[in-house]
Motif scaffolding. Structure first.
Motif, PDB file in Angstrom:
ATOM      1  N   LEU A   1      -5.333  13.567  -2.338  1.00  0.00           N
ATOM      2  CA  LEU A   1      -4.114  12.945  -1.727  1.00  0.00           C
ATOM      3  C   LEU A   1      -2.938  12.562  -2.708  1.00  0.00           C
ATOM      4  CD1 LEU A   1      -6.134  10.119  -0.014  1.00  0.00           C
ATOM      5  CD2 LEU A   1      -5.371  12.318   1.295  1.00  0.00           C
ATOM      6  N   LEU A   2      -1.562  12.822  -2.402  1.00  0.00           N
ATOM      7  CA  LEU A   2      -0.524  12.786  -3.081  1.00  0.00           C
ATOM      8  C   LEU A   2       0.276  11.626  -2.531  1.00  0.00           C
ATOM      9  CD1 LEU A   2      -1.302  16.094  -2.683  1.00  0.00           C
ATOM     10  CD2 LEU A   2       0.511  16.239  -4.256  1.00  0.00           C
ATOM     11  N   THR A   3       0.854  10.969  -3.724  1.00  0.00           N
ATOM     12  CA  THR A   3       1.852   9.984  -3.250  1.00  0.00           C
ATOM     13  C   THR A   3       3.360  10.703  -3.359  1.00  0.00           C
ATOM     14  OG1 THR A   3       2.411   9.327  -5.662  1.00  0.00           O
ATOM     15  CG2 THR A   3       0.668   8.199  -4.534  1.00  0.00           C
ATOM     16  N   ILE A   4       4.495   9.921  -2.720  1.00  0.00           N
ATOM     17  CA  ILE A   4       5.779  10.393  -2.522  1.00  0.00           C
ATOM     18  C   ILE A   4       6.225  10.720  -3.955  1.00  0.00           C
ATOM     19  CG2 ILE A   4       6.855   8.148  -2.555  1.00  0.00           C
ATOM     20  CD1 ILE A   4       7.645  11.203  -0.423  1.00  0.00           C
ATOM     21  N   ASP A   5       5.763   9.841  -5.102  1.00  0.00           N
ATOM     22  CA  ASP A   5       6.120  10.051  -6.421  1.00  0.00           C
ATOM     23  C   ASP A   5       5.763  11.233  -7.089  1.00  0.00           C
ATOM     24  OD1 ASP A   5       7.653   7.555  -6.588  1.00  0.00           O
ATOM     25  OD2 ASP A   5       5.889   6.484  -7.189  1.00  0.00           O
TER      26      ASP A   5
ATOM     27  N   MET B   1       1.022  -1.222   0.116  1.00  0.00           N
ATOM     28  CA  MET B   1       0.049  -0.163  -0.085  1.00  0.00           C
ATOM     29  C   MET B   1       0.947   1.383  -0.074  1.00  0.00           C
ATOM     30  SD  MET B   1      -3.354   0.780   2.098  1.00  0.00           S
ATOM     31  CE  MET B   1      -4.096   2.408   1.659  1.00  0.00           C
ATOM     32  N   LYS B   2       0.486   2.222  -0.750  1.00  0.00           N
ATOM     33  CA  LYS B   2       1.017   3.471  -0.714  1.00  0.00           C
ATOM     34  C   LYS B   2       0.992   4.282   0.404  1.00  0.00           C
ATOM     35  CE  LYS B   2       1.492   3.614  -5.888  1.00  0.00           C
ATOM     36  NZ  LYS B   2       1.285   4.278  -7.003  1.00  0.00           N
ATOM     37  N   THR B   3       1.768   5.053   0.663  1.00  0.00           N
ATOM     38  CA  THR B   3       1.540   6.191   1.594  1.00  0.00           C
ATOM     39  C   THR B   3       0.992   7.472   0.836  1.00  0.00           C
ATOM     40  OG1 THR B   3       3.550   5.263   2.881  1.00  0.00           O
ATOM     41  CG2 THR B   3       2.741   7.873   3.513  1.00  0.00           C
ATOM     42  N   LEU B   4      -0.094   8.037   1.558  1.00  0.00           N
ATOM     43  CA  LEU B   4      -0.560   9.077   0.749  1.00  0.00           C
ATOM     44  C   LEU B   4      -0.461  10.238   1.626  1.00  0.00           C
ATOM     45  CD1 LEU B   4      -3.899   7.403  -0.589  1.00  0.00           C
ATOM     46  CD2 LEU B   4      -1.847   7.863  -1.697  1.00  0.00           C
ATOM     47  N   TYR B   5      -0.429  11.451   1.271  1.00  0.00           N
ATOM     48  CA  TYR B   5      -0.166  12.495   1.809  1.00  0.00           C
ATOM     49  C   TYR B   5      -1.399  13.698   1.707  1.00  0.00           C
ATOM     50  CZ  TYR B   5       4.457  10.874   2.734  1.00  0.00           C
ATOM     51  OH  TYR B   5       5.507   9.830   2.977  1.00  0.00           O
ATOM     52  N   SER B   6      -1.659  14.370   2.478  1.00  0.00           N
ATOM     53  CA  SER B   6      -2.611  15.661   2.164  1.00  0.00           C
ATOM     54  C   SER B   6      -1.743  16.786   1.665  1.00  0.00           C
ATOM     55  CB  SER B   6      -3.321  15.979   3.587  1.00  0.00           C
ATOM     56  OG  SER B   6      -2.178  16.619   4.270  1.00  0.00           O
ATOM     57  N   PRO B   7      -2.609  17.548   1.054  1.00  0.00           N
ATOM     58  CA  PRO B   7      -1.954  18.659   0.199  1.00  0.00           C
ATOM     59  C   PRO B   7      -1.041  19.429   1.233  1.00  0.00           C
ATOM     60  CG  PRO B   7      -4.133  18.619  -0.399  1.00  0.00           C
ATOM     61  CD  PRO B   7      -4.147  17.534   0.537  1.00  0.00           C
ATOM     62  N   THR B   8      -1.588  19.596   2.574  1.00  0.00           N
ATOM     63  CA  THR B   8      -0.772  20.288   3.572  1.00  0.00           C
ATOM     64  C   THR B   8       0.445  19.600   3.923  1.00  0.00           C
ATOM     65  OG1 THR B   8      -2.753  21.447   4.429  1.00  0.00           O
ATOM     66  CG2 THR B   8      -0.870  21.471   5.866  1.00  0.00           C
ATOM     67  N   ALA B   9       0.515  18.394   4.103  1.00  0.00           N
ATOM     68  CA  ALA B   9       1.506  17.457   4.454  1.00  0.00           C
ATOM     69  C   ALA B   9       2.653  17.458   3.184  1.00  0.00           C
ATOM     70  CB  ALA B   9       1.420  16.101   4.893  1.00  0.00           C
TER      71      ALA B   9
END
Length: 87
Positions: free
Chosen positions: A45-49, A1-9
Motif C-alpha cells: 500500500l502506498l501513501t500520497i507522499d 490516519m493516512k489514506t493508503l492506495y493499492s498499486p493499481t490505484a
C-alpha cells in the motif's frame, strides 16, 4: 490516519500502466512503507507522499535517466521500516 492506495490505484494517479509500477515493486526499486497481510497474501500500500516521490522518479526517467539510476536518486529519502497491517 493516512489514506493508503493499492498499486493499481497509485498507477492511475501516476498515469502509468499498473504493470510498470508492479515491476518496480517486484524488482525492489521501491519499497512502500505499508503492507497489509490477509492470510498468506501480501498487499503493498502506498501513501500520497510515496506517490509524489514516484512522480519525481518518473520525471527523471522521462528526462532520459535510466530506471535504476532514477531510483538510486531517491533511495536516501526512502523509509527503512515497513509497517504491517494484519487484516
Amino acid at each position: 490516519m493516512k489514506t493508503l492506495y493499492s498499486p493499481t490505484a497509485a498507477a492511475r494517479l501516476l498515469n502509468i500502466n499498473p504493470a510498470r509500477l508492479q515491476r518496480w515493486l517486484n524488482y525492489g526499486h521501491f519499497r512502500p512503507e505499508y503492507r497489509a497481510m490477509l492470510g498468506d497474501v501480501e498487499a503493498r500500500l502506498l501513501t500520497i507522499d510515496e506517490i509524489e516521490l514516484l512522480k519525481s522518479v518518473m520525471d527523471l526517467i522521462n528526462n532520459g535517466m535510466p530506471v535504476q539510476k532514477a531510483f538510486a536518486e531517491i533511495n536516501s529519502q526512502e523509509l527503512e521500516s515497513t509497517i504491517i497491517i494484519e487484516l
